[in-house]
Structure formats: structure tokens, C-alpha cells
Motif scaffolding. Sequence first.
Motif, mmCIF file in Angstrom:
data_model
loop_
_atom_site.group_PDB
_atom_site.id
_atom_site.type_symbol
_atom_site.label_atom_id
_atom_site.label_comp_id
_atom_site.label_asym_id
_atom_site.label_seq_id
_atom_site.Cartn_x
_atom_site.Cartn_y
_atom_site.Cartn_z
ATOM 1 N N GLN A 34 17.213 56.588 -10.572
ATOM 2 C CA GLN A 34 18.380 55.789 -10.936
ATOM 3 C C GLN A 34 18.224 54.297 -10.645
ATOM 4 O O GLN A 34 19.105 53.516 -10.967
ATOM 5 C CB GLN A 34 19.607 56.338 -10.209
ATOM 6 N N TRP A 35 17.122 53.886 -10.054
ATOM 7 C CA TRP A 35 16.907 52.479 -9.715
ATOM 8 C C TRP A 35 15.890 51.857 -10.655
ATOM 9 O O TRP A 35 14.925 52.482 -11.052
ATOM 10 C CB TRP A 35 16.398 52.345 -8.282
ATOM 11 N N TYR A 69 21.179 49.674 -10.708
ATOM 12 C CA TYR A 69 21.427 51.069 -10.331
ATOM 13 C C TYR A 69 22.208 51.722 -11.469
ATOM 14 O O TYR A 69 23.263 51.230 -11.859
ATOM 15 C CB TYR A 69 22.227 51.164 -9.025
ATOM 16 N N TYR A 81 26.236 51.308 -15.307
ATOM 17 C CA TYR A 81 25.284 50.778 -14.325
ATOM 18 C C TYR A 81 25.886 49.539 -13.648
ATOM 19 O O TYR A 81 26.847 48.960 -14.130
ATOM 20 C CB TYR A 81 23.948 50.421 -14.974
ATOM 21 N N SER A 83 24.331 45.874 -11.690
ATOM 22 C CA SER A 83 23.088 45.134 -11.467
ATOM 23 C C SER A 83 23.406 43.770 -10.880
ATOM 24 O O SER A 83 24.507 43.261 -10.978
ATOM 25 C CB SER A 83 22.317 44.973 -12.768
#
Length: 86
Positions: A34-35, A69, A81, A83
Motif C-alpha cells: 500500500q506504500w 499511502y 489515497y 500523499s
Amino acid sequence: MLTIAGAFPLMQYMQTDALLQGSDISFRISPFTQWETTAKCSFLQAKNLTTNDWLVWMPANRFSQEIMYRFRDGKKIKHAYISTEL
């Protein structure tokens, strides 16, 4: 230049021999599911070959890095997400 509306600056541009060199580099890495992290670099050099001097008004070199993420897909929200970028 002087007109009935007032004084206006007059610019004169001249052609010259110039050398422009540059590159754009981008990396994207996903160390975990997920990163994700992204790094970007842009470099530019512009030189007046006649006077052996740098050209003015060229963009500056740049570097940026982003960390993201990605949330797991839910029933109602997908592809979400968060960021941050420097």
C-alpha cells in the motif's frame, strides 16, 4: 519610446548561438503493497556560446519527492489515497 500615451520601455532581442542541455529523471518504488514513493529530478543548463555566459530566464533545477499511502478498497469508496510531496 515616447508616445502621446507616455513613455514605454523598448526591448531589443538579438539572436545568438546557444547550447541547451538537460534531463528529466523519475523513479517510482513500491516497497510495500500500500506504500509508494516517487522521486523526480529536472536539470537544465543553457549557455550563450558567443559570450561564454549563462542564459537568463531559464527554469531552475528541480527535485521533488512524494510518499503515498493507498487505502484498501471499501464497498463505497475505491482507489482512495493520501500523499505528501516535498
